[in-house]
Design a protein around this motif. Sequence first.
Motif, mmCIF file in Angstrom:
data_model
loop_
_atom_site.group_PDB
_atom_site.id
_atom_site.type_symbol
_atom_site.label_atom_id
_atom_site.label_comp_id
_atom_site.label_asym_id
_atom_site.label_seq_id
_atom_site.Cartn_x
_atom_site.Cartn_y
_atom_site.Cartn_z
ATOM 1 N N ARG A 79 0.815 -1.222 0.000
ATOM 2 C CA ARG A 79 0.000 0.000 0.000
ATOM 3 C C ARG A 79 0.846 1.268 0.000
ATOM 4 O O ARG A 79 0.446 2.271 -0.559
ATOM 5 N N ALA A 80 2.011 1.235 0.655
ATOM 6 C CA ALA A 80 2.854 2.432 0.728
ATOM 7 C C ALA A 80 4.310 2.023 0.884
ATOM 8 O O ALA A 80 4.617 1.053 1.569
ATOM 9 N N ILE A 81 5.186 2.785 0.227
ATOM 10 C CA ILE A 81 6.627 2.601 0.340
ATOM 11 C C ILE A 81 7.207 3.960 0.715
ATOM 12 O O ILE A 81 6.954 4.949 0.035
ATOM 13 N N ARG A 82 7.949 3.997 1.820
ATOM 14 C CA ARG A 82 8.515 5.278 2.236
ATOM 15 C C ARG A 82 9.898 5.065 2.859
ATOM 16 O O ARG A 82 10.195 3.973 3.351
ATOM 17 N N PRO A 83 10.710 6.097 2.852
ATOM 18 C CA PRO A 83 12.045 5.962 3.443
ATOM 19 C C PRO A 83 11.972 5.897 4.960
ATOM 20 O O PRO A 83 11.044 6.432 5.570
ATOM 21 N N GLY A 84 12.939 5.234 5.555
ATOM 22 C CA GLY A 84 13.017 5.190 7.009
ATOM 23 C C GLY A 84 13.396 6.559 7.557
ATOM 24 O O GLY A 84 14.309 7.198 7.045
ATOM 25 N N LEU A 85 12.698 7.016 8.577
ATOM 26 C CA LEU A 85 12.963 8.344 9.118
ATOM 27 C C LEU A 85 14.165 8.370 10.044
ATOM 28 O O LEU A 85 14.947 9.301 10.033
ATOM 29 N N ASP A 86 14.317 7.321 10.845
ATOM 30 C CA ASP A 86 15.424 7.305 11.789
ATOM 31 C C ASP A 86 16.648 6.588 11.238
ATOM 32 O O ASP A 86 17.726 6.710 11.765
ATOM 33 N N ARG A 87 16.461 5.841 10.161
ATOM 34 C CA ARG A 87 17.575 5.128 9.535
ATOM 35 C C ARG A 87 17.613 5.478 8.065
ATOM 36 O O ARG A 87 16.676 5.192 7.324
ATOM 37 N N ARG A 88 18.686 6.067 7.613
ATOM 38 C CA ARG A 88 18.772 6.496 6.225
ATOM 39 C C ARG A 88 18.910 5.326 5.259
ATOM 40 O O ARG A 88 18.652 5.476 4.073
ATOM 41 N N ASP A 89 19.312 4.169 5.763
ATOM 42 C CA ASP A 89 19.495 3.017 4.887
ATOM 43 C C ASP A 89 18.281 2.091 4.899
ATOM 44 O O ASP A 89 18.347 0.974 4.428
ATOM 45 N N ALA A 90 17.147 2.561 5.414
ATOM 46 C CA ALA A 90 15.962 1.706 5.555
ATOM 47 C C ALA A 90 14.845 2.141 4.613
ATOM 48 O O ALA A 90 14.739 3.309 4.254
ATOM 49 N N THR A 91 14.027 1.177 4.220
ATOM 50 C CA THR A 91 12.804 1.425 3.468
ATOM 51 C C THR A 91 11.667 0.775 4.237
ATOM 52 O O THR A 91 11.748 -0.396 4.607
ATOM 53 N N ILE A 92 10.603 1.532 4.480
ATOM 54 C CA ILE A 92 9.448 1.036 5.221
ATOM 55 C C ILE A 92 8.319 0.763 4.228
ATOM 56 O O ILE A 92 7.984 1.624 3.417
ATOM 57 N N VAL A 93 7.762 -0.436 4.310
ATOM 58 C CA VAL A 93 6.703 -0.844 3.404
ATOM 59 C C VAL A 93 5.476 -1.232 4.221
ATOM 60 O O VAL A 93 5.570 -2.072 5.115
ATOM 61 N N GLU A 94 4.343 -0.613 3.917
ATOM 62 C CA GLU A 94 3.089 -0.945 4.593
ATOM 63 C C GLU A 94 2.275 -1.825 3.659
ATOM 64 O O GLU A 94 2.085 -1.492 2.491
ATOM 65 N N CYS A 95 1.794 -2.947 4.185
ATOM 66 C CA CYS A 95 1.070 -3.933 3.377
ATOM 67 C C CYS A 95 -0.227 -4.332 4.070
ATOM 68 O O CYS A 95 -0.320 -4.291 5.293
ATOM 69 N N THR A 96 -1.216 -4.764 3.287
ATOM 70 C CA THR A 96 -2.478 -5.256 3.843
ATOM 71 C C THR A 96 -2.874 -6.542 3.155
ATOM 72 O O THR A 96 -2.481 -6.818 2.026
ATOM 73 N N THR A 97 -3.698 -7.312 3.850
ATOM 74 C CA THR A 97 -4.301 -8.497 3.270
ATOM 75 C C THR A 97 -5.756 -8.544 3.720
ATOM 76 O O THR A 97 -6.089 -8.125 4.831
ATOM 77 N N ASP A 98 -6.623 -9.038 2.860
ATOM 78 C CA ASP A 98 -8.047 -9.163 3.159
ATOM 79 C C ASP A 98 -8.386 -10.643 3.297
ATOM 80 O O ASP A 98 -7.989 -11.445 2.452
ATOM 81 N N GLN A 99 -9.104 -10.974 4.353
ATOM 82 C CA GLN A 99 -9.534 -12.344 4.556
ATOM 83 C C GLN A 99 -11.032 -12.356 4.786
ATOM 84 O O GLN A 99 -11.544 -11.563 5.575
#
Length: 101
Positions: A79-99
């Motif tokens: 759902r979203a891909i964004r850079p890590g705020l506290d770590r410059r070498d990180a990528t944060i990915v938000e994901c969802t699943t529907d059941q």
Amino acid sequence: MTIQQIVEGAPSPLNETAKTWATWREAYADVQFPRGREVPGENQAFIVNTVVCTFRFFEVRGLSETMRIVIDGTPYDIRAIRPGLDRRDATIVECTTDQRR
């Protein structure tokens, strides 16, 4: 965990191209399961689970929202891909699943 992308498969006898999920990359991530919610539907309810994955940037360079992440056999839509705020070498990915319930 596995990151998958859609690829075109072999054409069917009717010359239609079939799309399927194929492994794009195997990567390590710190996974957090912060929340879930129940969404009422017609004659059934949907459970929407959200996970947040923190990857090392170089492992997921080229990642897009058209891909999905598979964790323990469960596919999650990105759902979203964004850079890590506290770590410059990180990528944060938000994901969802529907059941369905």
